[in-house]
Structure formats: C-alpha cells, structure tokens
Design a protein around this motif. Sequence first.
Motif, PDB file in Angstrom:
ATOM      1  N   LEU A 253       0.830  -1.212   0.000  1.00  0.00           N
ATOM      2  CA  LEU A 253       0.000   0.000   0.000  1.00  0.00           C
ATOM      3  C   LEU A 253       0.862   1.257   0.000  1.00  0.00           C
ATOM      4  O   LEU A 253       0.459   2.282  -0.532  1.00  0.00           O
ATOM      5  CB  LEU A 253      -0.956   0.005   1.197  1.00  0.00           C
ATOM      6  N   ASN A 254       2.063   1.184   0.583  1.00  0.00           N
ATOM      7  CA  ASN A 254       2.980   2.339   0.563  1.00  0.00           C
ATOM      8  C   ASN A 254       3.278   2.712  -0.890  1.00  0.00           C
ATOM      9  O   ASN A 254       3.308   3.884  -1.242  1.00  0.00           O
ATOM     10  CB  ASN A 254       4.302   2.000   1.260  1.00  0.00           C
ATOM     11  N   LYS A 255       3.531   1.709  -1.721  1.00  0.00           N
ATOM     12  CA  LYS A 255       3.878   1.947  -3.124  1.00  0.00           C
ATOM     13  C   LYS A 255       2.656   2.457  -3.909  1.00  0.00           C
ATOM     14  O   LYS A 255       2.755   3.420  -4.663  1.00  0.00           O
ATOM     15  CB  LYS A 255       4.405   0.661  -3.756  1.00  0.00           C
ATOM     16  N   VAL A 256       1.525   1.793  -3.710  1.00  0.00           N
ATOM     17  CA  VAL A 256       0.324   2.133  -4.474  1.00  0.00           C
ATOM     18  C   VAL A 256      -0.180   3.539  -4.171  1.00  0.00           C
ATOM     19  O   VAL A 256      -0.515   4.294  -5.071  1.00  0.00           O
ATOM     20  CB  VAL A 256      -0.808   1.107  -4.196  1.00  0.00           C
ATOM     21  N   PHE A 257      -0.233   3.885  -2.890  1.00  0.00           N
ATOM     22  CA  PHE A 257      -0.780   5.185  -2.506  1.00  0.00           C
ATOM     23  C   PHE A 257       0.300   6.255  -2.334  1.00  0.00           C
ATOM     24  O   PHE A 257       0.010   7.377  -1.941  1.00  0.00           O
ATOM     25  CB  PHE A 257      -1.621   5.057  -1.236  1.00  0.00           C
ATOM     26  N   SER A 258       1.551   5.917  -2.619  1.00  0.00           N
ATOM     27  CA  SER A 258       2.687   6.856  -2.551  1.00  0.00           C
ATOM     28  C   SER A 258       2.741   7.622  -1.236  1.00  0.00           C
ATOM     29  O   SER A 258       2.882   8.848  -1.223  1.00  0.00           O
ATOM     30  CB  SER A 258       2.627   7.840  -3.720  1.00  0.00           C
ATOM     31  N   CYS A 259       2.589   6.901  -0.140  1.00  0.00           N
ATOM     32  CA  CYS A 259       2.689   7.532   1.175  1.00  0.00           C
ATOM     33  C   CYS A 259       3.066   6.471   2.201  1.00  0.00           C
ATOM     34  O   CYS A 259       2.985   5.280   1.912  1.00  0.00           O
ATOM     35  CB  CYS A 259       1.376   8.195   1.567  1.00  0.00           C
ATOM     36  N   ALA A 260       3.469   6.917   3.372  1.00  0.00           N
ATOM     37  CA  ALA A 260       3.791   5.977   4.443  1.00  0.00           C
ATOM     38  C   ALA A 260       2.487   5.443   5.021  1.00  0.00           C
ATOM     39  O   ALA A 260       1.606   6.211   5.400  1.00  0.00           O
ATOM     40  CB  ALA A 260       4.595   6.680   5.524  1.00  0.00           C
ATOM     41  N   VAL A 261       2.353   4.123   5.033  1.00  0.00           N
ATOM     42  CA  VAL A 261       1.142   3.501   5.565  1.00  0.00           C
ATOM     43  C   VAL A 261       1.508   2.776   6.849  1.00  0.00           C
ATOM     44  O   VAL A 261       2.428   1.961   6.884  1.00  0.00           O
ATOM     45  CB  VAL A 261       0.530   2.518   4.534  1.00  0.00           C
TER      46      VAL A 261
END
Length: 91
Positions: free
Chosen positions: A65-73
């Motif tokens: 999800l970090n990669k997909v949403f371009s943010c720290a999850v």
Amino acid sequence: MPNKKIPLRQCIACRELKEKKSMLRIVKNSEGEIFLDFSWKAAGRGAYICDNPDCIKKLKKGRLLNKVFSCAVDDAVYTAVEEEYFGKKQN
C-alpha cells in the motif's frame, strides 16, 4: 446483442489481471483513511487485490500500500485490512 466488455483490474500483490467483480477494493479517501471497500462505491483512490488469503498476506509483507498510494502507511492499517478480510471470511 452487443458484447459487453468485462472490466479487468490488476492485483497489487500477484500482478494478475482478473475480473473486477472477483477482486477486493482497498480505498484511500480524501481524509487519508485506508480501508477495504466492500460497497465498491467509496470515493477515493482505489487499489485492487485478489480475494485470496495469500495475496492479503503479501500486502503486509511487501508493504504494497505504501507503493500504491505513494505515502507511508502505518502497520495498523495493514493489520486492520487483514482483520477485516479474515473477519468477513468467517461469516
């Protein structure tokens, strides 16, 4: 009778193309909340994942999800998605 196109989506874990209806949708809404969208209608950026326990486990392991949403999850989000998925499967 016209041929209707079947919408396909790519799983973020196994990268396979599958029918949209057979997959789960994970959404990041405008408030930054990330959750499984069982209604398929939640507003926000969507990512698709197979309705498969192996893919759900890969999600956390690869921090996809970090990669997909371009943010720290946060890890809590991954845990919540797993719990929600496996909780629905028990019912």
